[in-house]
Design a protein around this motif. Structure first.
Motif, PDB file in Angstrom:
ATOM      1  N   VAL A  71     -18.442 -39.440   0.227  1.00  9.82           N
ATOM      2  CA  VAL A  71     -19.580 -38.538   0.393  1.00  9.82           C
ATOM      3  C   VAL A  71     -20.461 -38.954   1.569  1.00  9.82           C
ATOM      4  N   ARG A  72     -20.384 -40.215   1.961  1.00  9.91           N
ATOM      5  CA  ARG A  72     -21.216 -40.688   3.068  1.00  9.91           C
ATOM      6  C   ARG A  72     -20.653 -40.303   4.436  1.00  9.91           C
ATOM      7  N   LYS A  73     -19.406 -39.822   4.440  1.00  4.19           N
ATOM      8  CA  LYS A  73     -18.788 -39.393   5.697  1.00  4.19           C
ATOM      9  C   LYS A  73     -17.753 -38.322   5.378  1.00  4.19           C
ATOM     10  N   LEU A  74     -18.220 -37.102   5.178  1.00  3.65           N
ATOM     11  CA  LEU A  74     -17.342 -36.021   4.757  1.00  3.65           C
ATOM     12  C   LEU A  74     -16.563 -35.447   5.937  1.00  3.65           C
ATOM     13  N   PRO A  75     -15.271 -35.201   5.756  1.00  4.39           N
ATOM     14  CA  PRO A  75     -14.415 -34.725   6.846  1.00  4.39           C
ATOM     15  C   PRO A  75     -14.439 -33.202   6.998  1.00  4.39           C
ATOM     16  N   PHE A  76     -15.631 -32.639   7.021  1.00  8.91           N
ATOM     17  CA  PHE A  76     -15.782 -31.188   7.139  1.00  8.91           C
ATOM     18  C   PHE A  76     -16.748 -30.874   8.271  1.00  8.91           C
ATOM     19  N   ILE A  77     -16.611 -29.694   8.847  1.00  9.09           N
ATOM     20  CA  ILE A  77     -17.495 -29.294   9.929  1.00  9.09           C
ATOM     21  C   ILE A  77     -18.855 -28.875   9.373  1.00  9.09           C
ATOM     22  N   ASP A  78     -19.821 -28.771  10.235  1.00  7.91           N
ATOM     23  CA  ASP A  78     -21.154 -28.328   9.829  1.00  7.91           C
ATOM     24  C   ASP A  78     -21.093 -26.923   9.233  1.00  7.91           C
ATOM     25  N   ASN A  79     -21.875 -26.701   8.187  1.00 11.49           N
ATOM     26  CA  ASN A  79     -22.034 -25.365   7.588  1.00 11.49           C
ATOM     27  C   ASN A  79     -20.718 -24.756   7.085  1.00 11.49           C
ATOM     28  N   GLN A  80     -19.806 -25.589   6.605  1.00 12.18           N
ATOM     29  CA  GLN A  80     -18.485 -25.081   6.226  1.00 12.18           C
ATOM     30  C   GLN A  80     -18.494 -24.360   4.874  1.00 12.18           C
ATOM     31  N   PHE A  81     -19.386 -24.766   3.951  1.00 11.25           N
ATOM     32  CA  PHE A  81     -19.389 -24.199   2.601  1.00 11.25           C
ATOM     33  C   PHE A  81     -20.760 -23.582   2.293  1.00 11.25           C
ATOM     34  N   ASP A  82     -20.748 -22.446   1.615  1.00 10.71           N
ATOM     35  CA  ASP A  82     -22.017 -21.839   1.208  1.00 10.71           C
ATOM     36  C   ASP A  82     -22.821 -22.790   0.333  1.00 10.71           C
ATOM     37  N   LEU A  83     -22.132 -23.458  -0.575  1.00  4.10           N
ATOM     38  CA  LEU A  83     -22.791 -24.327  -1.546  1.00  4.10           C
ATOM     39  C   LEU A  83     -22.012 -25.624  -1.681  1.00  4.10           C
ATOM     40  N   VAL A  84     -22.746 -26.731  -1.748  1.00  3.50           N
ATOM     41  CA  VAL A  84     -22.143 -28.048  -1.973  1.00  3.50           C
ATOM     42  C   VAL A  84     -22.798 -28.665  -3.201  1.00  3.50           C
ATOM     43  N   CYS A  85     -21.986 -29.173  -4.122  1.00  3.64           N
ATOM     44  CA  CYS A  85     -22.487 -29.754  -5.371  1.00  3.64           C
ATOM     45  C   CYS A  85     -22.016 -31.187  -5.533  1.00  3.64           C
ATOM     46  N   ALA A  86     -22.881 -32.006  -6.083  1.00  5.43           N
ATOM     47  CA  ALA A  86     -22.515 -33.379  -6.446  1.00  5.43           C
ATOM     48  C   ALA A  86     -23.192 -33.681  -7.778  1.00  5.43           C
TER      49      ALA A  86
END
Length: 201
Positions: A71-86
């Motif tokens: 979670v400290r270094k996610l391999p996704f681009i900026d603004n990739q998901f409408d919602l992020v949950c943890a």
């Protein structure tokens, strides 16, 4: 971490699943990233009952997430998901990583982030059903200052809200410093150990 029904799946945990799903659906996302797959209750419901694009990420490859990631270094681009949950994830990291982790969740989220974390404390919770009114629920925790309990690492949680040095105010401040705008936070009456934070980007 593997989940055993008799140990990890009490009524309080399933009530938290209800609130997780309620908050997700309230925001009406078309895409969702869930950090920490747990026992995959949320994943199963989303996949089997919606058209939402769902992706899971977890540090442990043994849990078979869609993406193995920290979670400290996610391999996704900026603004990739409408919602992020943890949900019940960030307490498994040292608190020094909390603000950065929230910033990373916000980075890959287009609109919103929802997190929940354990909130230790003495609490009162009750519900009452009244004719013509329905069910009303109430809960509150005794003031933080009354209990200066120091947290001891138990092999899982590095820290918990409500213990010495981790008041709710510190959590909210860290969320703001990470760039998040707290929409609201709440503790469910059915499980006062879980504290939810709904964050706007």
């Amino acid at each position: 971490m593997y989940y055993v029904f008799s140990k990890n799946s009490g009524l309080d945990r399933f009530s938290s699943y209800y609130y997780q799903l309620r908050e997700i659906f309230n925001l009406k996302p078309e895409s969702l990233l869930e950090i920490g797959v747990g026992d995959k209750v949320i994943a199963s419901y989303i996949k089997n009952n919606t058209d939402m694009r769902y992706v899971s990420a977890d540090y442990s490859a043994k849990l078979n997430p869609d993406v193995v990631a920290d979670v400290r270094k996610l391999p996704f681009i900026d603004n990739q998901f409408d919602l992020v949950c943890a949900f019940e994830v960030l307490e498994h990291l040292p608190f020094e990583d909390f603000e950065h982790s929230v910033r990373e969740l916000l980075r890959v989220a287009k609109k919103n982030v929802i997190i929940s974390m354990p909130h230790w404390g003495r609490s009162f919770a009750f519900s009452i059903q009244l004719p013509f009114i329905g069910i009303k629920k109430f809960n509150f925790k005794l003031p933080y200052a009354l209990f200066k309990i120091k947290h001891k690492f138990n092999g899982e949680h590095h820290w918990e809200i409500g213990k010495d040095a981790y008041p709710v105010s510190r959590i909210k401040k860290a969320i703001a410093q990470a760039g998040g705008k707290l929409q609201r936070d709440f503790v469910p009456t059915e499980n006062t150990y879980h504290h939810f934070f709904v964050i706007n980007k």
